[in-house]
Write an enzyme that holds these catalytic residues in place. Structure first.
Site, mmCIF file in Angstrom:
data_model
loop_
_atom_site.group_PDB
_atom_site.id
_atom_site.type_symbol
_atom_site.label_atom_id
_atom_site.label_comp_id
_atom_site.label_asym_id
_atom_site.label_seq_id
_atom_site.Cartn_x
_atom_site.Cartn_y
_atom_site.Cartn_z
ATOM 1 C CB THR A 12 13.680 -5.211 1.826
ATOM 2 O OG1 THR A 12 13.904 -4.212 2.847
ATOM 3 C CG2 THR A 12 15.016 -5.743 1.341
ATOM 4 N N GLY A 13 11.263 -2.765 1.049
ATOM 5 C CA GLY A 13 10.063 -2.164 1.668
ATOM 6 C C GLY A 13 8.793 -2.319 0.859
ATOM 7 C CB ALA A 16 10.422 -1.199 -3.160
ATOM 8 N NE ARG A 44 17.178 -1.345 8.639
ATOM 9 C CZ ARG A 44 16.386 -0.530 9.319
ATOM 10 N NH1 ARG A 44 16.814 0.056 10.412
ATOM 11 N NH2 ARG A 44 15.145 -0.293 8.929
ATOM 12 C CG ASP A 179 1.821 15.170 -4.520
ATOM 13 O OD1 ASP A 179 0.921 14.425 -4.951
ATOM 14 O OD2 ASP A 179 1.649 15.979 -3.593
ATOM 15 C CG HIS A 180 0.649 8.949 -5.386
ATOM 16 N ND1 HIS A 180 0.602 9.228 -4.054
ATOM 17 C CD2 HIS A 180 -0.557 8.415 -5.685
ATOM 18 C CE1 HIS A 180 -0.578 8.886 -3.578
ATOM 19 N NE2 HIS A 180 -1.308 8.385 -4.538
ATOM 20 C CE LYS A 184 -4.066 9.730 -7.673
ATOM 21 N NZ LYS A 184 -4.473 8.356 -7.447
ATOM 22 C CG HIS A 242 -1.621 13.589 -2.212
ATOM 23 N ND1 HIS A 242 -0.378 13.462 -2.746
ATOM 24 C CD2 HIS A 242 -1.776 12.531 -1.372
ATOM 25 C CE1 HIS A 242 0.211 12.374 -2.253
ATOM 26 N NE2 HIS A 242 -0.627 11.804 -1.407
HETATM 27 C C1 BG6 Z 1 -1.009 8.604 0.366
HETATM 28 C C2 BG6 Z 1 -1.484 8.757 1.777
HETATM 29 O O1 BG6 Z 1 -0.079 9.616 0.042
HETATM 30 O O2 BG6 Z 1 -2.111 8.671 -0.529
HETATM 31 C C3 BG6 Z 1 -2.502 7.693 2.110
HETATM 32 O O3 BG6 Z 1 -0.376 8.658 2.672
HETATM 33 C C4 BG6 Z 1 -3.621 7.678 1.100
HETATM 34 O O4 BG6 Z 1 -3.030 7.874 3.418
HETATM 35 C C5 BG6 Z 1 -3.076 7.646 -0.320
HETATM 36 O O5 BG6 Z 1 -4.415 6.529 1.332
HETATM 37 C C6 BG6 Z 1 -4.194 7.848 -1.334
HETATM 38 O O6 BG6 Z 1 -3.707 7.661 -2.627
HETATM 39 P P1 BG6 Z 1 -4.665 7.236 -3.822
HETATM 40 O O7 BG6 Z 1 -3.802 7.270 -5.036
HETATM 41 O O8 BG6 Z 1 -5.176 5.865 -3.492
HETATM 42 O O9 BG6 Z 1 -5.781 8.228 -3.856
#
Ligand code: BG6
Length: 491
Positions: A12-13, A16, A44, A179-180, A184, A242
């Protein structure tokens, strides 16, 4: 891809809603998911399956890069979703969850492969992992995987404790730390770019590279995250994860033939980079680290408050909203090449990029006119656009003998709009760990960062204020100027 069930904690966050459902939907549309799909959302709140599905649909309408247009496809997608109310600490709730997983597996004919995605605060990681283990939620007949979001620990010690706790329930090969930035598209293409272009690979060392600059600047401020951000700052929020991941990805040298060895080659090479980093000491941190905080200013023409006037931030806060660092990799490839990293909130623009500046050879300098002396650059841009660009010197006809920069955009470098989360969720479902942070990298990153945290704690690095909407404190420019360089694309 094997059939599986995706069990989502924190259904629910916000994450997500903004990232996970849209990513799943786009993967579904692109036929990249195993069918039939089964997603069990946990939270919850006392939601029915119907309420859950409505929320998922709403999130697609609001956040998906491709809005749902085909009603039939949308319904087929939503049909995969079930909801289960769960109190994270309650054993009975995990038993109820197990029954639901097994029921859906039976109903849909799925193998007992289960991916547990923890889209919840880090304070819950340990409890959930233990409950998964204690309640037998992983089946012996299938695989089990754990996907977790950052932050992984608050410092070196807490990261180690967390890792120990998680490893009781999951093996390293079963843990996928997101680690998004590793999702990329440009980052994912780096390795292929090198493998396919020996010319670029040949340039990739201290023989040709003068310096490397990694920037992640944001225009947003602390927003509604004061409670979190004021305890972590830019160093923990962006730098430890990152930014150091980008450094590893840009510095690794893979062998020509990547073996399909059990241990992932990319991780071994990244670990080698981290181990070769010149260590930092608390007492000398101030020489190579710039710690900044935004004051009031104007971002893209709009006046904005300073950090300490933001809601939820105390006027005395010394928290860092900016960090710049000079790093040195002590191996035969990179010795003598400074790597500069900077990241900050409330800066001039939203930009994530890596700039590789090439050396100017003596003959080249002699051949170009004084005002044409601009070095060649390779720019990997991740945001706002995506692309890989080479900047060369182009001889001009008029006046003859002068040069102006010409840019060559590599077509494979252009993104197709796919989001990081699509790549990462797809990889986790396939069991490919390449673009996830291995524990060794996380631990080595914290090791490198710990002296900065200690130096900040003892106020050994001065806090430099910078105007919102600028490129950060002037000291960050001085960091490069000392070596005879400057940040590219600051105007
Ligand atoms: C997140 C941080 O991991 O990455 C944020 O917690 C930040 O503070 C964000 O804004 C930046 O991600 P992106 O993909 O928009 O560069």
């Amino acid at each position: 891809m094997d059939s599986h069930t995706l069990v989502l904690f924190g259904a629910t966050g916000d994450l997500a809603k903004r990232k996970i459902y849209p990513a799943l939907f786009n993967l579904f549309i692109d036929r990249k998911l195993a069918l039939p799909l089964s997603v069990i959302g946990l939270g919850r709140r006392e939601w029915s399956d119907e309420t859950f599905k409505k929320n998922v649909e709403q999130s697609l309408r609001e956040f998906s890069r491709r809005a749902p247009q085909d009603e039939e496809a949308l319904q087929a997608f939503l049909e995969a979703f079930r909801y289960c109310t769960l109190d994270i600490g309650k054993k009975e709730d995990y038993q109820k969850l197990l029954k639901l997983i097994e029921h859906r597996e039976g109903e849909l004919g799925l193998e007992p492969n289960r991916l547990f995605y923890l889209s919840v605060g880090p304070e819950y990681f340990e409890t959930i992992a233990a409950q998964i283990q204690d309640n037998g939620l992983g089946s012996d007949e299938g695989w089990k995987r754990l996907v977790i979001e950052k932050p992984f620990g608050h410092d070196l010690k807490s990261a180690r404790v967390l890792n120990e706790k998680l490893s009781v329930a999951f093996a390293e090969s079963e843990i996928f730390r997101i680690d998004h930035y590793l999702g990329k598209p440009v980052v994912q293409k780096l390795e292929a770019l090198h493998q396919a272009n020996p010319e670029i690979k040949a340039l990739w060392s201290n023989r040709k590279v003068a310096n490397v600059q990694i920037t992640a600047s944001e225009t947003v401020g602390v927003e509604e995250r004061a409670g979190y951000y004021d305890h972590v700052g830019a160093v923990r929020d962006m730098f430890q994860n990152h930014m150091l991941q980008l450094l590893m990805m840009v510095a690794i040298h893979l062998p020509d033939k990547v073996s399909a060895d059990e241990v992932n080659e990319v991780h071994l090479h990244k670990k080698r980079v981290m181990k070769s980093l010149e260590p930092l000491h608390k007492h000398s941190a101030a020489a190579g680290i710039i710690r900044g905080q935004y004051k009031e200013g104007s971002v893209q023409g709009k006046p904005v408050a300073g950090y300490t006037s933001e809601p939820g931030i105390t006027p005395e806060s010394m928290n860092d909203t900016f960090i710049a660092a000079r790093l040195q990799i002590n191996d035969s490839d990179w010795e003598g090449v400074p790597f500069y990293i900077r990241t900050g909130k409330r800066m001039m623009d939203k930009s994530t990029r890596i700039v590789v500046e090439f050396k100017e050879e003596a003959a080249q300098l002699a051949a170009t006119a004084e005002k044409s002396k601009a070095p060649n650059l390779l720019v990997l841009e991740m945001s706002p656009g995506e692309g890989i660009t080479l900047q060369f010197k182009g001889p001009t006809f008029e006046p003859a003998g002068e040069f102006s920069p010409i840019q060559v955009e590599l077509p494979e470098g252009r993104g197709d709009g796919r989001e990081a989360y699509e790549n990462l969720i797809h990889d986790a479902l396939q069991g490919d760990p390449t673009f996830f942070a291995h524990w060794d990298e996380v631990e080595l990153s914290w090791e490198w960062v710990q002296p900065i945290l200690d130096a900040y704690e003892e106020n050994m690095v001065p806090l430099q204020l910078y105007a919102a909407g600028s490129c950060g404190p002037a000291e960050s420019d001085a960091l490069l100027a000392k070596d005879g360089f400057h940040w590219w694309f600051d105007d």
